[in-house]
Write a protein that holds these residues in place. Structure first.
Motif, PDB file in Angstrom:
ATOM      1  N   LYS A   1      37.428  40.085  37.460  1.00  0.00           N
ATOM      2  CA  LYS A   1      37.769  38.980  37.353  1.00  0.00           C
ATOM      3  C   LYS A   1      36.583  38.216  36.859  1.00  0.00           C
ATOM      4  CE  LYS A   1      41.089  38.037  41.212  1.00  0.00           C
ATOM      5  NZ  LYS A   1      41.487  37.370  42.163  1.00  0.00           N
TER       6      LYS A   1
ATOM      7  N   GLU B   1      41.370  38.338  33.834  1.00  0.00           N
ATOM      8  CA  GLU B   1      41.329  39.170  34.895  1.00  0.00           C
ATOM      9  C   GLU B   1      42.246  40.607  34.360  1.00  0.00           C
ATOM     10  OE1 GLU B   1      43.782  37.107  38.027  1.00  0.00           O
ATOM     11  OE2 GLU B   1      42.679  35.585  38.085  1.00  0.00           O
ATOM     12  N   THR B   2      41.627  41.545  34.916  1.00  0.00           N
ATOM     13  CA  THR B   2      41.912  42.763  34.506  1.00  0.00           C
ATOM     14  C   THR B   2      42.320  43.874  35.622  1.00  0.00           C
ATOM     15  OG1 THR B   2      40.433  42.807  32.566  1.00  0.00           O
ATOM     16  CG2 THR B   2      41.422  45.062  33.119  1.00  0.00           C
TER      17      THR B   2
ATOM     18  N   SER C   1      47.028  45.907  32.918  1.00  0.00           N
ATOM     19  CA  SER C   1      47.620  44.456  32.851  1.00  0.00           C
ATOM     20  C   SER C   1      46.200  43.572  32.610  1.00  0.00           C
ATOM     21  CB  SER C   1      48.487  44.089  33.839  1.00  0.00           C
ATOM     22  OG  SER C   1      47.852  44.140  35.162  1.00  0.00           O
ATOM     23  N   PHE C   2      46.308  42.495  31.989  1.00  0.00           N
ATOM     24  CA  PHE C   2      45.281  41.706  31.857  1.00  0.00           C
ATOM     25  C   PHE C   2      45.959  39.968  31.761  1.00  0.00           C
ATOM     26  CE2 PHE C   2      45.676  42.366  27.511  1.00  0.00           C
ATOM     27  CZ  PHE C   2      45.559  41.325  26.937  1.00  0.00           C
ATOM     28  N   LYS C   3      45.261  39.104  32.288  1.00  0.00           N
ATOM     29  CA  LYS C   3      45.536  37.742  31.746  1.00  0.00           C
ATOM     30  C   LYS C   3      44.429  37.117  31.444  1.00  0.00           C
ATOM     31  CE  LYS C   3      46.568  36.300  36.528  1.00  0.00           C
ATOM     32  NZ  LYS C   3      47.502  35.822  37.235  1.00  0.00           N
TER      33      LYS C   3
ATOM     34  N   PHE D   1      43.932  33.607  31.651  1.00  0.00           N
ATOM     35  CA  PHE D   1      44.419  32.186  32.019  1.00  0.00           C
ATOM     36  C   PHE D   1      43.731  31.078  31.595  1.00  0.00           C
ATOM     37  CE2 PHE D   1      45.059  28.722  34.868  1.00  0.00           C
ATOM     38  CZ  PHE D   1      46.307  28.714  35.054  1.00  0.00           C
TER      39      PHE D   1
ATOM     40  N   LYS E   1      49.186  36.605  29.074  1.00  0.00           N
ATOM     41  CA  LYS E   1      49.307  37.357  30.041  1.00  0.00           C
ATOM     42  C   LYS E   1      49.939  38.634  29.611  1.00  0.00           C
ATOM     43  CE  LYS E   1      51.294  37.901  34.689  1.00  0.00           C
ATOM     44  NZ  LYS E   1      52.178  37.130  35.735  1.00  0.00           N
ATOM     45  N   ARG E   2      49.358  39.884  29.772  1.00  0.00           N
ATOM     46  CA  ARG E   2      50.203  40.918  29.086  1.00  0.00           C
ATOM     47  C   ARG E   2      50.150  42.217  30.229  1.00  0.00           C
ATOM     48  NH1 ARG E   2      50.886  37.775  25.623  1.00  0.00           N
ATOM     49  NH2 ARG E   2      50.321  37.940  23.492  1.00  0.00           N
ATOM     50  N   ASN E   3      51.138  43.023  30.059  1.00  0.00           N
ATOM     51  CA  ASN E   3      51.509  44.161  30.977  1.00  0.00           C
ATOM     52  C   ASN E   3      51.952  45.270  30.069  1.00  0.00           C
ATOM     53  OD1 ASN E   3      50.964  42.962  33.822  1.00  0.00           O
ATOM     54  ND2 ASN E   3      52.949  41.832  33.163  1.00  0.00           N
TER      55      ASN E   3
ATOM     56  N   TYR F   1      39.613  39.970  23.947  1.00  0.00           N
ATOM     57  CA  TYR F   1      39.619  38.837  24.930  1.00  0.00           C
ATOM     58  C   TYR F   1      38.129  39.152  25.740  1.00  0.00           C
ATOM     59  CZ  TYR F   1      44.448  39.101  23.775  1.00  0.00           C
ATOM     60  OH  TYR F   1      45.605  39.264  23.106  1.00  0.00           O
TER      61      TYR F   1
END
Length: 160
Positions: free
Chosen positions: A8, A71-72, A80-82, A84, A88-90, A122
């Motif tokens: 994070k 966040e990874t 996955s990561f977002k 925020f 947001k991706r998976n 990112y």
């Protein structure tokens, strides 16, 4: 499923916060002068509505930077990561062609950047990240502050 890697990140650079707060300081001075002291703000009287709008925008920028985080998470199923509150991706490993830890260098700032070389980057700070190339040709980099730990996980996954 227990993650193999989690991270994070936030914008913690003192100079970014100094820049944000100092830029937002001007409308707060205007509110104080115009509403509390009853004096016009600046050489030309700024309308109360304009001053309130400028203050709300300033506060919104501060809140946005307080909320933003990258966040990874890497598991045996995928990555996955977002970022925020924007992305947001998976991705399952079936969707991924390659992935590796790289030094992407300076990409003109931090946040979400679009580059010709690495696709979408990112990041919150630094120059290292997880480069991902999807089978559909799309590329991206997810910044990291834990490149050695991430490299070990990538090696572990590539051995399987």
């Amino acid at each position: 499923m227990k993650p193999l890697f989690t991270e994070k990140q936030r914008f913690t650079q003192w100079w970014i916060w100094l820049l944000i707060i100092s830029t937002c300081f001007v409308p707060f001075i205007g509110i104080y002068k115009q509403f509390i002291n009853g004096e016009p703000f600046g050489n030309n009287l700024m309308s109360n509505n304009s001053l309130i709008l400028a203050t709300v925008v300033s506060l919104s920028i501060i809140v946005l930077f307080l909320l933003m985080r990258l966040e990874t998470k890497i598991t045996k199923e995928g990555i996955s990561f977002k970022f925020f509150p924007f992305v947001k991706r998976n991705y399952s490993y079936d969707e991924i062609e390659t992935y590796k830890v790289i030094n992407y260098g300076f990409v003109g700032g931090w946040g979400i950047r679009f580059t010709m070389k690495n696709g979408t980057v990112y990041n919150t700070k630094g120059t290292k990240g997880l480069f991902i190339k999807l089978k559909n040709g799309k590329t991206m980099v997810i910044g990291t502050q834990k490149p050695q730990e991430l490299e070990k996980v990538v090696e572990l996954l590539n051995c399987k």
